[in-house]
Design an enzyme around this catalytic site. Structure first.
Site, PDB file in Angstrom:
ATOM      1  N   HIS A  16       0.568  -1.117   0.078  1.00  0.00           N
ATOM      2  CA  HIS A  16       0.064  -0.095  -0.044  1.00  0.00           C
ATOM      3  C   HIS A  16       0.906   1.177  -0.277  1.00  0.00           C
ATOM      4  O   HIS A  16       0.785   2.213  -0.780  1.00  0.00           O
ATOM      5  CB  HIS A  16      -0.746  -0.226   1.179  1.00  0.00           C
ATOM      6  N   LYS A  40     -17.488  -6.292   7.215  1.00  0.00           N
ATOM      7  CA  LYS A  40     -16.703  -6.718   7.284  1.00  0.00           C
ATOM      8  C   LYS A  40     -16.520  -6.013   8.797  1.00  0.00           C
ATOM      9  O   LYS A  40     -16.722  -5.902   9.377  1.00  0.00           O
ATOM     10  CB  LYS A  40     -15.890  -6.427   6.449  1.00  0.00           C
ATOM     11  N   ARG A  88      -1.407  -6.429  -8.393  1.00  0.00           N
ATOM     12  CA  ARG A  88      -0.366  -7.201  -7.824  1.00  0.00           C
ATOM     13  C   ARG A  88       0.196  -8.342  -8.537  1.00  0.00           C
ATOM     14  O   ARG A  88       0.673  -8.742  -8.855  1.00  0.00           O
ATOM     15  CB  ARG A  88      -0.428  -7.939  -6.715  1.00  0.00           C
ATOM     16  N   SER A 126      -3.034  -7.292   2.638  1.00  0.00           N
ATOM     17  CA  SER A 126      -3.618  -7.652   3.843  1.00  0.00           C
ATOM     18  C   SER A 126      -3.749  -8.969   4.959  1.00  0.00           C
ATOM     19  O   SER A 126      -3.633  -8.781   6.030  1.00  0.00           O
ATOM     20  CB  SER A 126      -4.277  -6.392   4.526  1.00  0.00           C
TER      21      SER A 126
END
Length: 166
Positions: A16, A40, A88, A126
């Site tokens: 990040h 979440k 990614r 993460s």
């Protein structure tokens, strides 16, 4: 160009930080927005994630804020011209392309800019960091491997969070 980089940042990783640093050089102004998603179950509260970002980004000129709801609507409210997304791998590109398409549907004036992850950070997520940190800290193992994944302040926060949760 006013750009917006949004995510859960639970926790913020060196991946990040890399995208934010590079994005800050591309935009006139970069807004880093922490998503507050009630569906979440984050490890860190929105306030904790903002504080971790502020500390990790010390010296990098960005605005750090929180948002909830539709990203395109938040971007429109903030007069954002581009949404910044880190990639990614090819799987990220496929899903992020769909999000970009939806954001364009809601506001045709918002472009999406894709930045590929730096190769050394392309495997960092993460979720992986949370899972690894939990196992490492709870087992009392050497957590120095986390140094390659997260800023020092986040490593400390992870250690404290998992020790407290015991």
């Amino acid at each position: 160009m006013i750009a917006l980089y949004a995510g859960s940042f639970d926790p913020v990783t060196l991946g990040h930080i890399d995208i934010i640093t590079r994005g800050a050089h591309l935009a006139t102004r970069l807004i880093v927005a922490v998503a507050d998603n009630p569906h979440k179950m984050p490890l860190f509260s929105v306030q904790e994630r903002i504080a971790l970002l502020r500390d990790a980004l010390h010296g990098i000129e960005v605005e750090i804020t929180a948002f909830s709801g539709l990203l395109a609507e938040y971007a429109r409210q903030r007069n954002v011209t581009a949404i910044l997304r880190g990639l990614r791998d090819g799987d990220d590109f496929a899903s992020e392309r769909r999000y970009a398409w939806h954001n364009q549907l809601f506001d045709g004036n918002i472009e999406t800019i894709f930045l590929p992850a730096s190769p050394a950070l392309s495997m960092v997520s993460s979720r992986m960091v949370r899972e690894a940190a939990q196992l490492i800290v709870r087992a009392g193992l050497n957590d120095s491997a986390l140094d390659a994944l997260v800023p020092p302040n986040v490593c400390t926060a992870l250690r404290e969070k998992f020790i407290a949760k015991g």
